[in-house]
Design an enzyme around this catalytic site. Structure first.
Site, mmCIF file in Angstrom:
data_model
loop_
_atom_site.group_PDB
_atom_site.id
_atom_site.type_symbol
_atom_site.label_atom_id
_atom_site.label_comp_id
_atom_site.label_asym_id
_atom_site.label_seq_id
_atom_site.Cartn_x
_atom_site.Cartn_y
_atom_site.Cartn_z
ATOM 1 C CE1 TYR A 122 0.808 0.439 4.515
ATOM 2 C CE2 TYR A 122 0.106 -1.836 4.333
ATOM 3 C CZ TYR A 122 0.731 -0.834 5.043
ATOM 4 O OH TYR A 122 1.278 -1.116 6.268
ATOM 5 C CG ASP A 176 2.028 -5.006 20.356
ATOM 6 O OD1 ASP A 176 0.833 -4.970 20.001
ATOM 7 O OD2 ASP A 176 2.980 -5.113 19.549
HETATM 8 P P1 FAD Z 1 5.516 -0.804 20.827
HETATM 9 O O1 FAD Z 1 5.354 -0.149 19.521
HETATM 10 O O2 FAD Z 1 6.336 -2.053 20.896
HETATM 11 O O3 FAD Z 1 6.142 0.283 21.823
HETATM 12 C C1 FAD Z 1 6.669 -0.073 23.078
HETATM 13 C C2 FAD Z 1 7.618 1.040 23.520
HETATM 14 O O4 FAD Z 1 8.050 0.781 24.844
HETATM 15 C C3 FAD Z 1 8.876 1.131 22.655
HETATM 16 O O5 FAD Z 1 9.111 2.477 22.317
HETATM 17 C C4 FAD Z 1 9.966 0.557 23.563
HETATM 18 O O6 FAD Z 1 11.234 1.105 23.304
HETATM 19 C C5 FAD Z 1 9.448 0.958 24.929
HETATM 20 N N1 FAD Z 1 9.906 0.079 26.020
HETATM 21 C C6 FAD Z 1 9.924 -1.275 26.041
HETATM 22 N N2 FAD Z 1 10.411 -1.728 27.216
HETATM 23 C C7 FAD Z 1 10.701 -0.624 27.954
HETATM 24 C C8 FAD Z 1 11.241 -0.444 29.266
HETATM 25 N N3 FAD Z 1 11.570 -1.481 30.048
HETATM 26 N N4 FAD Z 1 11.418 0.838 29.722
HETATM 27 C C9 FAD Z 1 11.074 1.913 28.935
HETATM 28 N N5 FAD Z 1 10.582 1.793 27.680
HETATM 29 C C10 FAD Z 1 10.385 0.537 27.207
HETATM 30 N N6 FAD Z 1 -0.918 -2.418 13.528
HETATM 31 C C11 FAD Z 1 -1.907 -1.699 12.930
HETATM 32 O O7 FAD Z 1 -2.745 -1.103 13.616
HETATM 33 N N7 FAD Z 1 -1.992 -1.611 11.551
HETATM 34 C C12 FAD Z 1 -1.090 -2.243 10.744
HETATM 35 O O8 FAD Z 1 -1.204 -2.154 9.516
HETATM 36 C C13 FAD Z 1 -0.031 -2.992 11.357
HETATM 37 N N8 FAD Z 1 0.893 -3.603 10.579
HETATM 38 C C14 FAD Z 1 1.871 -4.328 11.167
HETATM 39 C C15 FAD Z 1 2.798 -4.999 10.357
HETATM 40 C C16 FAD Z 1 3.792 -5.772 10.921
HETATM 41 C C17 FAD Z 1 4.763 -6.487 10.036
HETATM 42 C C18 FAD Z 1 3.852 -5.889 12.345
HETATM 43 C C19 FAD Z 1 4.918 -6.745 12.996
HETATM 44 C C20 FAD Z 1 2.954 -5.223 13.168
HETATM 45 C C21 FAD Z 1 1.946 -4.448 12.597
HETATM 46 N N9 FAD Z 1 0.995 -3.786 13.384
HETATM 47 C C22 FAD Z 1 0.012 -3.059 12.786
HETATM 48 C C23 FAD Z 1 1.004 -3.921 14.869
HETATM 49 C C24 FAD Z 1 1.673 -2.763 15.574
HETATM 50 O O9 FAD Z 1 2.957 -2.607 15.067
HETATM 51 C C25 FAD Z 1 1.790 -2.972 17.079
HETATM 52 O O10 FAD Z 1 0.641 -3.603 17.588
HETATM 53 C C26 FAD Z 1 1.987 -1.631 17.776
HETATM 54 O O11 FAD Z 1 3.151 -0.998 17.322
HETATM 55 C C27 FAD Z 1 2.054 -1.771 19.294
HETATM 56 O O12 FAD Z 1 2.291 -0.507 19.871
HETATM 57 P P2 FAD Z 1 2.709 -0.405 21.393
HETATM 58 O O13 FAD Z 1 2.889 1.051 21.664
HETATM 59 O O14 FAD Z 1 1.778 -1.196 22.239
HETATM 60 O O15 FAD Z 1 4.108 -1.167 21.499
#
Ligand code: FAD
Length: 404
Positions: free
Chosen positions: A222, A310
């Site tokens: 896309y 996540d």
């Molecule tokens: P994360 O993005 O993992 O952020 C966690 C943060 O916490 C990071 O910045 C990390 O550095 C920090 N952290 C971790 N541990 C610590 C600690 N101990 N102390 C301080 N900081 C810490 N989702 C969609 O909605 N649409 C899509 O099209 C889509 N496509 C995807 C394609 C692929 C190939 C993949 C693998 C995933 C895709 N996703 C998509 C899913 C999406 O990427 C994740 O679900 C999303 O990024 C989760 O966000 P988050 O903030 O929960 O976690």
């Protein structure tokens, strides 16, 4: 007259898309937020992300939809094809039609662009949000009505509540769910690439979301960045049975991958996508882990600690909703918390978990099921393709998801 409630002090572990969305949502509600991110600078790795209308409506509630639109592409339709011969199986309009139907646009963005939009909104909320980088959380403790975080030996933070938005390998999760099981290695790998549209041969340029279904693999392409770049992801089962989840070094979780390894993994199962694969300048590989769908609200909240994104419900990206559910969590959390005081926080967190766990579990389960349907072979594949040809847009639409 009643005095205004004294806002709580809420700590957020993790400054990814979920953590930043939560900071913006909670601060807009009147709370005081301190966010701790382990990386030395705020940045987002990865490539493209699709945002359904359920997510863009939440971006509007956070006040960032206009900024997001400017950096996004708004695809005209989604087209599903056979990965082997490229034959069209089904198409569903997106563009104006989905925006009218569900009250929000269907956007495709570079993840770094979405992250930057949320970061800018957080910075604009000024003193209500304190943003810290270079602070890896290594300890989490709860004492009475206070939650304490430690980073190394020299830093400590105290708050009335904690939001664990620290992703797949969440440390905060262990304060909510007492089980040692790591995320599940799915044995699926995502290979991702980006190319400037103008650098591609004209037959390979498209403004649609394109999906190709093959045996034990599928591919998704896309446009992102205002339509100037094309994002391509190949999702393939390469290690049947998996090898057990292990936390990868953050430096190589997003590994540079060579084309030879990709071609060896996909064999001749997606010849219809080969010209596009060949045109991509560089590949990165990402091993996919997930967890079983949430079993109840107790897996999202305990007392003054809440999980989001996540950290709570990692999922396969086969419904393109992982970040979407993190953003929905953030908005739902802030709606329950409002401007409540420290004493009311555990009850507000409890209402958040009750409101969110079933939808998150449904999306996790549906993402796994999509994997089975997308990657089917033999009779199942024939039946799937026949259903797609007959029912088309009806099968591709997800009212339960987009209306929710
Ligand atoms: P994360 O993005 O993992 O952020 C966690 C943060 O916490 C990071 O910045 C990390 O550095 C920090 N952290 C971790 N541990 C610590 C600690 N101990 N102390 C301080 N900081 C810490 N989702 C969609 O909605 N649409 C899509 O099209 C889509 N496509 C995807 C394609 C692929 C190939 C993949 C693998 C995933 C895709 N996703 C998509 C899913 C999406 O990427 C994740 O679900 C999303 O990024 C989760 O966000 P988050 O903030 O929960 O976690």
């Amino acid at each position: 007259a009643c005095a205004e409630p004294m806002p709580a002090r809420i700590l957020i572990a993790g400054g990814g898309i979920g953590g930043l969305a939560a900071a913006v949502a909670l601060a807009r509600g009147g709370q005081s937020v301190e966010l701790l991110e382990q990386a030395a600078a705020f940045s987002e790795v990865g490539a493209g992300i699709q945002l359904g209308p359920n997510v863009t409506r939440r971006l509007k509630a956070l006040g960032v939809l206009d900024a997001a639109r400017q950096l996004a592409a708004r695809p005209a339709s989604v087209a599903v094809r056979d990965a082997q011969d490229g034959a069209l199986l089904a198409r569903m309009p997106l563009g104006d039609s989905i925006e009218r139907k569900y009250g929000g646009p269907y956007l495709c963005m570079h993840r770094a662009d979405l992250h930057a939009v949320l970061l800018q909104a957080a910075q604009a909320l000024g003193p209500r949000i304190e943003l810290n980088t270079g602070t890896p959380i290594t300890q989490v403790a709860a004492r009475g009505d206070t939650v304490c975080l430690g980073s190394g030996s020299h830093h400590a933070w105290e708050g009335d509540g904690l939001v664990g938005a620290d992703g797949l390998w969440s440390l905060v999760r262990s304060r909510v769910v007492e089980e040692a099981a790591p995320p599940r290695a799915t044995g699926h790998t995502a290979w991702r690439a980006l190319a400037r549209i103008e650098a591609l041969p004209s037959v390979l340029r498209s403004a649609d979301v394109q999906v190709w279904l093959g045996e034990r693999l599928h591919a998704v392409a896309y446009p992102v960045r205002g339509g100037g770049w094309l994002n391509l992801v190949i999702l393939a089962e390469v290690q049947p049975g998996g090898v057990g989840a292990k936390k990868q070094d953050p430096a190589d979780w997003d590994q540079q991958a060579d084309m030879a390894a990709l071609l060896a993994a996909i064999g001749n199962r997606c010849d219809g996508v080969f010209p596009l694969i060949e045109a991509m300048p560089q590949w990165r590989a990402w091993q996919l882990n997930d967890r079983a769908p949430l079993a109840g609200p107790q897996e999202m909240v305990r007392g003054r600690v809440a999980l989001l994104g996540d950290a709570a419900h990692p999922m396969l990206p086969y419904l393109a909703q992982g970040a979407g559910m993190a953003i929905e969590d953030a908005v739902a959390l802030a709606e329950r918390v409002g401007n409540c005081d420290a004493d009311s926080l555990p009850a507000a967190f409890g209402r958040y978990a009750s409101a969110r766990w079933q939808r998150n579990a449904r999306v996790q389960a549906r993402a796994r099921r999509n994997g089975e349907v997308f990657h089917a072979s033999g009779a199942k594949r024939v039946a799937r393709d026949a259903a797609l040809r007959v029912l088309g847009a009806h099968l591709l639409d997800n009212p339960w998801l987009y209306e929710g």
